[in-house]
Design a protein around this motif. Structure first.
Motif, PDB file in Angstrom:
ATOM      1  N   GLU A   6       0.809  -1.226   0.000  1.00 23.99           N
ATOM      2  CA  GLU A   6       0.000   0.000   0.000  1.00 23.99           C
ATOM      3  C   GLU A   6       0.843   1.279   0.000  1.00 23.99           C
ATOM      4  O   GLU A   6       0.318   2.375  -0.119  1.00 23.99           O
ATOM      5  CB  GLU A   6      -0.921   0.006   1.234  1.00 23.99           C
ATOM      6  CG  GLU A   6      -1.903  -1.147   1.236  1.00 23.99           C
ATOM      7  CD  GLU A   6      -2.618  -1.315   2.570  1.00 23.99           C
ATOM      8  OE1 GLU A   6      -2.139  -0.771   3.599  1.00 23.99           O
ATOM      9  OE2 GLU A   6      -3.648  -1.994   2.584  1.00 23.99           O
ATOM     10  N   ILE A   7       2.153   1.134   0.131  1.00 27.44           N
ATOM     11  CA  ILE A   7       3.044   2.303   0.160  1.00 27.44           C
ATOM     12  C   ILE A   7       3.209   2.846  -1.257  1.00 27.44           C
ATOM     13  O   ILE A   7       3.412   2.093  -2.207  1.00 27.44           O
ATOM     14  CB  ILE A   7       4.422   1.926   0.755  1.00 27.44           C
ATOM     15  CG1 ILE A   7       4.281   1.441   2.191  1.00 27.44           C
ATOM     16  CG2 ILE A   7       5.401   3.099   0.663  1.00 27.44           C
ATOM     17  CD1 ILE A   7       3.823   2.483   3.185  1.00 27.44           C
ATOM     18  N   LYS A   8       3.110   4.156  -1.383  1.00 23.85           N
ATOM     19  CA  LYS A   8       3.252   4.820  -2.679  1.00 23.85           C
ATOM     20  C   LYS A   8       4.560   5.613  -2.716  1.00 23.85           C
ATOM     21  O   LYS A   8       5.167   5.897  -1.693  1.00 23.85           O
ATOM     22  CB  LYS A   8       2.089   5.794  -2.905  1.00 23.85           C
ATOM     23  CG  LYS A   8       0.721   5.145  -2.827  1.00 23.85           C
ATOM     24  CD  LYS A   8       0.403   4.403  -4.081  1.00 23.85           C
ATOM     25  CE  LYS A   8      -1.009   3.874  -4.065  1.00 23.85           C
ATOM     26  NZ  LYS A   8      -1.128   2.458  -4.117  1.00 23.85           N
ATOM     27  N   LYS A   9       4.960   5.974  -3.908  1.00 23.88           N
ATOM     28  CA  LYS A   9       6.147   6.795  -4.110  1.00 23.88           C
ATOM     29  C   LYS A   9       5.979   8.112  -3.345  1.00 23.88           C
ATOM     30  O   LYS A   9       4.890   8.673  -3.300  1.00 23.88           O
ATOM     31  CB  LYS A   9       6.307   7.057  -5.609  1.00 23.88           C
ATOM     32  CG  LYS A   9       7.645   7.542  -6.024  1.00 23.88           C
ATOM     33  CD  LYS A   9       7.716   7.560  -7.543  1.00 23.88           C
ATOM     34  CE  LYS A   9       9.026   8.145  -7.995  1.00 23.88           C
ATOM     35  NZ  LYS A   9       9.117   8.189  -9.440  1.00 23.88           N
ATOM     36  N   ASN A  10       7.055   8.602  -2.744  1.00 20.30           N
ATOM     37  CA  ASN A  10       7.096   9.819  -1.932  1.00 20.30           C
ATOM     38  C   ASN A  10       6.359   9.700  -0.604  1.00 20.30           C
ATOM     39  O   ASN A  10       6.097  10.700   0.050  1.00 20.30           O
ATOM     40  CB  ASN A  10       6.609  11.051  -2.702  1.00 20.30           C
ATOM     41  CG  ASN A  10       7.600  11.489  -3.747  1.00 20.30           C
ATOM     42  OD1 ASN A  10       8.798  11.265  -3.606  1.00 20.30           O
ATOM     43  ND2 ASN A  10       7.111  12.101  -4.794  1.00 20.30           N
ATOM     44  N   VAL A  22      10.268   7.365   0.585  1.00 17.42           N
ATOM     45  CA  VAL A  22      10.357   6.351  -0.470  1.00 17.42           C
ATOM     46  C   VAL A  22      10.402   7.092  -1.808  1.00 17.42           C
ATOM     47  O   VAL A  22       9.446   7.752  -2.197  1.00 17.42           O
ATOM     48  CB  VAL A  22       9.150   5.389  -0.416  1.00 17.42           C
ATOM     49  CG1 VAL A  22       9.219   4.377  -1.544  1.00 17.42           C
ATOM     50  CG2 VAL A  22       9.084   4.699   0.933  1.00 17.42           C
ATOM     51  N   ARG A  23      11.534   6.983  -2.521  1.00 15.76           N
ATOM     52  CA  ARG A  23      11.708   7.687  -3.786  1.00 15.76           C
ATOM     53  C   ARG A  23      11.321   6.843  -4.996  1.00 15.76           C
ATOM     54  O   ARG A  23      10.928   7.375  -6.020  1.00 15.76           O
ATOM     55  CB  ARG A  23      13.165   8.141  -3.939  1.00 15.76           C
ATOM     56  CG  ARG A  23      13.484   9.368  -3.182  1.00 15.76           C
ATOM     57  CD  ARG A  23      12.735  10.527  -3.756  1.00 15.76           C
ATOM     58  NE  ARG A  23      13.093  11.747  -3.075  1.00 15.76           N
ATOM     59  CZ  ARG A  23      12.311  12.786  -2.970  1.00 15.76           C
ATOM     60  NH1 ARG A  23      11.128  12.767  -3.494  1.00 15.76           N
ATOM     61  NH2 ARG A  23      12.707  13.856  -2.336  1.00 15.76           N
ATOM     62  N   ASP A  24      11.457   5.525  -4.879  1.00 18.56           N
ATOM     63  CA  ASP A  24      11.143   4.670  -6.015  1.00 18.56           C
ATOM     64  C   ASP A  24      10.735   3.301  -5.511  1.00 18.56           C
ATOM     65  O   ASP A  24      11.232   2.843  -4.488  1.00 18.56           O
ATOM     66  CB  ASP A  24      12.362   4.555  -6.937  1.00 18.56           C
ATOM     67  CG  ASP A  24      12.010   4.013  -8.303  1.00 18.56           C
ATOM     68  OD1 ASP A  24      10.864   4.217  -8.748  1.00 18.56           O
ATOM     69  OD2 ASP A  24      12.870   3.369  -8.925  1.00 18.56           O
TER      70      ASP A  24
END
Length: 190
Positions: A6-10, A22-24
């Motif tokens: 469920e974690i998204k970029k940024n 999280v950058r990528d």
């Protein structure tokens, strides 16, 4: 607490007692596994700026960080400090030039969409928009009719950033630059 899937970029998470952005994210499904996906996340510590990769299973639980993002504009330079002004309440945020060395190449007084990241009431990093508009201050003369070719030339922007641009771009032109790829995206609407 969200799962790794469920974690998204940024997103901002707490990992090993460090606040990280999280950058990528790269998702992979290993062959022959009865389990789920594997998520490889490129993160950086907002305090030290250290970058690192970490791998999580899709069911791993991660803790979101207590981080505040504030819209700001670049104001001025004070010695080794870059000062950003909050767009709502005009609070100044001082960031050391070493902490934002990568971002400095994309910032001028007209850069819009800058966010200051604040952890425990201390500004620690910047989050920039996907692309910015910069002025070309030095490049070889433009060539008429060069728009039909795909040849490029180096161009130095007002911030010191050097990018490859098409031959038709001239000194004094404003261009859009993709921050992540450090590439020319097109002429700016100026």
């Amino acid at each position: 607490m969200p799962k790794a899937s469920e974690i998204k970029k940024n997103s901002t998470i707490v990992y090993n007692n460090k606040t990280c952005i999280v950058r990528d994210i790269e998702r992979s499904v290993p062959q022959g596994r009865a389990g789920g996906s594997i998520y490889r996340m490129r993160m950086y510590d907002v305090v030290s700026g250290a970058k690192f990769d970490e791998t999580f299973k899709d069911s791993d639980m991660l803790q979101l960080a207590d981080l505040v993002r504030r819209q700001a504009t670049f104001s001025y330079i004070d010695g080794d400090e870059y000062v950003f002004m909050d767009k709502e309440d005009y609070t100044p945020y001082n960031l050391n030039k070493d902490a934002i060395a990568e971002e400095i190449l994309f910032i001028n007084e007209e850069t819009d969409g800058i966010q200051v990241l604040i952890v425990s009431d201390v500004p620690v990093a910047l989050d920039l928009p996907i692309s910015v508009e910069l002025e070309v201050v030095e490049t070889d003369p433009s060539i008429k009719g060069a728009s039909a070719t795909s040849r490029t030339k180096p161009a130095k922007c007002s911030t010191g950033l050097v990018v490859q641009v098409p031959e038709y771009v001239a000194t004094g032109d404003w261009i859009r630059v993709n921050i992540e790829e450090r590439k020319f995206q097109g002429r700016a609407d100026r």
